[in-house]
Design a protein around this motif. Structure first.
Motif, PDB file in Angstrom:
ATOM      1  N   GLU A  67       8.100   4.986  35.153  1.00 36.50           N
ATOM      2  CA  GLU A  67       8.495   4.995  36.561  1.00 36.50           C
ATOM      3  C   GLU A  67       9.982   5.270  36.715  1.00 36.50           C
ATOM      4  O   GLU A  67      10.419   5.766  37.746  1.00 36.50           O
ATOM      5  CB  GLU A  67       8.113   3.672  37.209  1.00 36.50           C
ATOM      6  N   LEU A  68      10.754   4.919  35.689  1.00 33.10           N
ATOM      7  CA  LEU A  68      12.190   5.170  35.689  1.00 33.10           C
ATOM      8  C   LEU A  68      12.598   5.728  34.338  1.00 33.10           C
ATOM      9  O   LEU A  68      12.038   5.339  33.310  1.00 33.10           O
ATOM     10  CB  LEU A  68      12.973   3.878  35.916  1.00 33.10           C
ATOM     11  N   ILE A  69      13.574   6.599  34.346  1.00 31.52           N
ATOM     12  CA  ILE A  69      14.128   7.124  33.102  1.00 31.52           C
ATOM     13  C   ILE A  69      15.620   6.827  33.109  1.00 31.52           C
ATOM     14  O   ILE A  69      16.328   7.182  34.065  1.00 31.52           O
ATOM     15  CB  ILE A  69      13.864   8.635  32.962  1.00 31.52           C
ATOM     16  N   LEU A  70      16.065   6.153  32.069  1.00 34.91           N
ATOM     17  CA  LEU A  70      17.476   5.792  31.941  1.00 34.91           C
ATOM     18  C   LEU A  70      18.133   6.640  30.862  1.00 34.91           C
ATOM     19  O   LEU A  70      17.485   7.051  29.907  1.00 34.91           O
ATOM     20  CB  LEU A  70      17.608   4.310  31.588  1.00 34.91           C
ATOM     21  N   PRO A  71      19.427   6.877  31.010  1.00 38.92           N
ATOM     22  CA  PRO A  71      20.134   7.703  30.020  1.00 38.92           C
ATOM     23  C   PRO A  71      20.224   7.010  28.667  1.00 38.92           C
ATOM     24  O   PRO A  71      20.155   5.781  28.569  1.00 38.92           O
ATOM     25  CB  PRO A  71      21.521   7.884  30.632  1.00 38.92           C
ATOM     26  N   ALA A  72      20.394   7.799  27.647  1.00 39.19           N
ATOM     27  CA  ALA A  72      20.591   7.279  26.293  1.00 39.19           C
ATOM     28  C   ALA A  72      21.944   6.582  26.200  1.00 39.19           C
ATOM     29  O   ALA A  72      22.861   6.866  26.971  1.00 39.19           O
ATOM     30  CB  ALA A  72      20.519   8.426  25.280  1.00 39.19           C
ATOM     31  N   ARG A  73      22.055   5.704  25.248  1.00 38.85           N
ATOM     32  CA  ARG A  73      23.288   4.950  25.019  1.00 38.85           C
ATOM     33  C   ARG A  73      24.481   5.889  24.788  1.00 38.85           C
ATOM     34  O   ARG A  73      25.593   5.592  25.192  1.00 38.85           O
ATOM     35  CB  ARG A  73      23.082   4.051  23.802  1.00 38.85           C
ATOM     36  N   GLY A  74      24.252   7.019  24.172  1.00 35.38           N
ATOM     37  CA  GLY A  74      25.336   7.951  23.875  1.00 35.38           C
ATOM     38  C   GLY A  74      25.569   9.004  24.941  1.00 35.38           C
ATOM     39  O   GLY A  74      26.325   9.948  24.722  1.00 35.38           O
ATOM     40  N   SER A  75      24.958   8.845  26.098  1.00 35.35           N
ATOM     41  CA  SER A  75      25.129   9.830  27.174  1.00 35.35           C
ATOM     42  C   SER A  75      26.578   9.887  27.630  1.00 35.35           C
ATOM     43  O   SER A  75      27.296   8.887  27.608  1.00 35.35           O
ATOM     44  CB  SER A  75      24.247   9.467  28.371  1.00 35.35           C
ATOM     45  N   THR A  76      26.977  11.063  28.066  1.00 30.54           N
ATOM     46  CA  THR A  76      28.330  11.228  28.594  1.00 30.54           C
ATOM     47  C   THR A  76      28.345  10.906  30.085  1.00 30.54           C
ATOM     48  O   THR A  76      27.292  10.862  30.742  1.00 30.54           O
ATOM     49  CB  THR A  76      28.834  12.663  28.406  1.00 30.54           C
ATOM     50  N   ILE A  77      29.530  10.741  30.609  1.00 29.87           N
ATOM     51  CA  ILE A  77      29.668  10.488  32.036  1.00 29.87           C
ATOM     52  C   ILE A  77      29.101  11.665  32.836  1.00 29.87           C
ATOM     53  O   ILE A  77      28.499  11.479  33.889  1.00 29.87           O
ATOM     54  CB  ILE A  77      31.137  10.159  32.401  1.00 29.87           C
ATOM     55  N   ASP A  78      29.253  12.885  32.322  1.00 30.40           N
ATOM     56  CA  ASP A  78      28.705  14.062  33.002  1.00 30.40           C
ATOM     57  C   ASP A  78      27.180  14.076  32.964  1.00 30.40           C
ATOM     58  O   ASP A  78      26.540  14.489  33.930  1.00 30.40           O
ATOM     59  CB  ASP A  78      29.267  15.350  32.398  1.00 30.40           C
TER      60      ASP A  78
END
Length: 94
Positions: A67-78
């Motif tokens: 239902e939700l997708i969250l960014p990976a821990r290593g995602s950048t601010i962009d």
């Protein structure tokens, strides 16, 4: 609710935890808007840690609709800015 953390798998999360997670979501959105890399990194990690602490991981072979997708821990601010631009509510609804 099933939450997918990119690169980490899926977690079953009770709706009762959404209010607290929305606080992290709001702080993350604010850090992204300000371009505050240090705050962004701390808040992203705190959000993902909270999801893991409050949720129940699904087995690796489970493939349930998320239902939700969250960014990976290593995602950048962009990366996160792009995800946030797809929704007016942030990463969590409400």
């Amino acid at each position: 609710m099933i939450v997918r953390i990119m690169g980490e798998g899926q977690v079953r999360l009770a709706d009762s935890h959404l209010a607290r997670l929305n606080e992290f979501d709001d702080a993350l959105s604010a850090a992204v808007e300000r371009g505050d890399e240090a705050s962004f990194r701390l808040t992203l990690h705190a959000l993902l840690d909270a999801v893991h602490e409050q949720g129940e991981p699904l087995p690796d072979d489970a493939l349930e609709p998320s239902e939700l997708i969250l960014p990976a821990r290593g995602s950048t601010i962009d990366d996160v800015r792009a995800m946030l631009s797809q929704s007016e509510e942030g990463l969590f609804p409400g």
